[in-house]
Design an enzyme around this catalytic site. Structure first.
Site, PDB file in Angstrom:
ATOM      1  N   ASP A  29       0.865  -1.193   0.000  1.00 40.46           N
ATOM      2  CA  ASP A  29       0.000   0.000   0.000  1.00 40.46           C
ATOM      3  C   ASP A  29       0.899   1.240   0.000  1.00 40.46           C
ATOM      4  OD1 ASP A  29      -3.194   0.594   1.214  1.00 40.46           O
ATOM      5  OD2 ASP A  29      -1.731   2.219   1.024  1.00 40.46           O
ATOM      6  N   ILE A  30       0.593   2.181  -0.886  1.00 41.69           N
ATOM      7  CA  ILE A  30       1.450   3.355  -1.078  1.00 41.69           C
ATOM      8  C   ILE A  30       1.329   4.352   0.086  1.00 41.69           C
ATOM      9  CG2 ILE A  30      -0.136   4.873  -2.353  1.00 41.69           C
ATOM     10  CD1 ILE A  30       3.472   3.985  -3.376  1.00 41.69           C
ATOM     11  N   HIS A  93     -10.149  -5.750  -2.808  1.00 44.03           N
ATOM     12  CA  HIS A  93      -8.812  -5.925  -2.235  1.00 44.03           C
ATOM     13  C   HIS A  93      -8.899  -6.200  -0.750  1.00 44.03           C
ATOM     14  CE1 HIS A  93      -9.750  -1.594  -2.114  1.00 44.03           C
ATOM     15  NE2 HIS A  93      -9.069  -1.546  -0.980  1.00 44.03           N
ATOM     16  N   HIS A  95      -6.670  -5.758   2.755  1.00 46.63           N
ATOM     17  CA  HIS A  95      -5.525  -5.117   3.405  1.00 46.63           C
ATOM     18  C   HIS A  95      -4.913  -6.112   4.391  1.00 46.63           C
ATOM     19  CE1 HIS A  95      -6.499  -0.743   2.533  1.00 46.63           C
ATOM     20  NE2 HIS A  95      -7.706  -1.249   2.369  1.00 46.63           N
TER      21      HIS A  95
HETATM   22  P1  AMP Z   1      -9.835   1.389   0.406  1.00 49.44           P
HETATM   23  O1  AMP Z   1     -10.418   1.386  -0.986  1.00 49.44           O
HETATM   24  O2  AMP Z   1     -10.547   2.360   1.312  1.00 49.44           O
HETATM   25  O3  AMP Z   1      -9.742   0.014   1.003  1.00 49.44           O
HETATM   26  O4  AMP Z   1      -8.352   1.952   0.315  1.00 49.44           O
HETATM   27  C1  AMP Z   1      -7.577   1.769  -0.844  1.00 49.44           C
HETATM   28  C2  AMP Z   1      -6.117   1.661  -0.459  1.00 49.44           C
HETATM   29  O5  AMP Z   1      -5.370   1.645  -1.666  1.00 49.44           O
HETATM   30  C3  AMP Z   1      -5.565   2.823   0.393  1.00 49.44           C
HETATM   31  O6  AMP Z   1      -4.980   2.303   1.580  1.00 49.44           O
HETATM   32  C4  AMP Z   1      -4.536   3.487  -0.526  1.00 49.44           C
HETATM   33  O7  AMP Z   1      -3.392   3.975   0.166  1.00 49.44           O
HETATM   34  C5  AMP Z   1      -4.181   2.367  -1.476  1.00 49.44           C
HETATM   35  N1  AMP Z   1      -3.729   2.817  -2.790  1.00 49.44           N
HETATM   36  C6  AMP Z   1      -4.326   3.706  -3.612  1.00 49.44           C
HETATM   37  N2  AMP Z   1      -3.614   3.857  -4.738  1.00 49.44           N
HETATM   38  C7  AMP Z   1      -2.536   3.058  -4.628  1.00 49.44           C
HETATM   39  C8  AMP Z   1      -1.409   2.766  -5.467  1.00 49.44           C
HETATM   40  N3  AMP Z   1      -1.263   3.346  -6.663  1.00 49.44           N
HETATM   41  N4  AMP Z   1      -0.497   1.882  -5.026  1.00 49.44           N
HETATM   42  C9  AMP Z   1      -0.626   1.286  -3.817  1.00 49.44           C
HETATM   43  N5  AMP Z   1      -1.657   1.507  -2.979  1.00 49.44           N
HETATM   44  C10 AMP Z   1      -2.605   2.378  -3.375  1.00 49.44           C
END
Ligand code: AMP
Length: 131
Positions: A29-30, A93, A95
């Site tokens: 996660d970025i 996804h 986490h």
């Molecule tokens: P959520 O949809 O609320 O579960 O969160 C989406 C997650 O994706 C967040 O923790 C972001 O930091 C992560 N995220 C968004 N864009 C990217 C990316 N390009 N690379 C890695 N992680 C990402």
């Protein structure tokens, strides 16, 4: 329009890759809650994780388990937590978050990492994965 995660799968935008199979991808996660915070995604573009067909859902959980065990071996933490949210990115996804306290599970305090630290962490986790 393709989700940002589909763009990652297609190699259109970069990621710190942890593991990949024909059907799933794991990458850091970025904007991590903690070092080693990893996302596990199906390559098929489906918004909600519970809308995956049963087989894909079970396979995603099995893939996530393999990645979680590798995180536990390579990132110092009390345990690896698993969370499904999906409010930001409409592509299913999971986490996986190395936890030392409840703070790490709250998506409020974030950890800043250099690209070198991301790279080293992804490499350390992936070194414990053999499919
Ligand atoms: P959520 O949809 O609320 O579960 O969160 C989406 C997650 O994706 C967040 O923790 C972001 O930091 C992560 N995220 C968004 N864009 C990217 C990316 N390009 N690379 C890695 N992680 C990402």
């Amino acid at each position: 329009m393709a989700t940002i995660f589909t763009k990652i799968i297609n190699g259109d935008i970069p990621c710190y890759k942890v593991a990949e199979t024909d059907d799933f991808l794991a990458f850091l996660d970025i904007n991590p809650n903690a070092k080693g915070h990893t996302l596990c995604i199906p390559k098929v573009e489906i918004d909600k994780v519970f809308d995956l067909d049963k087989e894909s859902y079970k396979n995603l959980m099995e893939f996530s388990r393999t990645v979680a065990i590798a995180i536990q071996k390579s990132v110092p933490c009390k345990r690896v937590g698993m969370t499904v949210i999906g409010l930001e990115v409409p592509h299913a996804h999971v986490h996986l978050i190395p936890l030392n306290s409840m703070e790490d599970a709250r998506f409020i305090s974030k950890e800043k990492l250099t690209s070198g630290a991301f790279e080293a962490t992804a490499k350390a986790i992936s070194s414990h994965i053999n499919f």
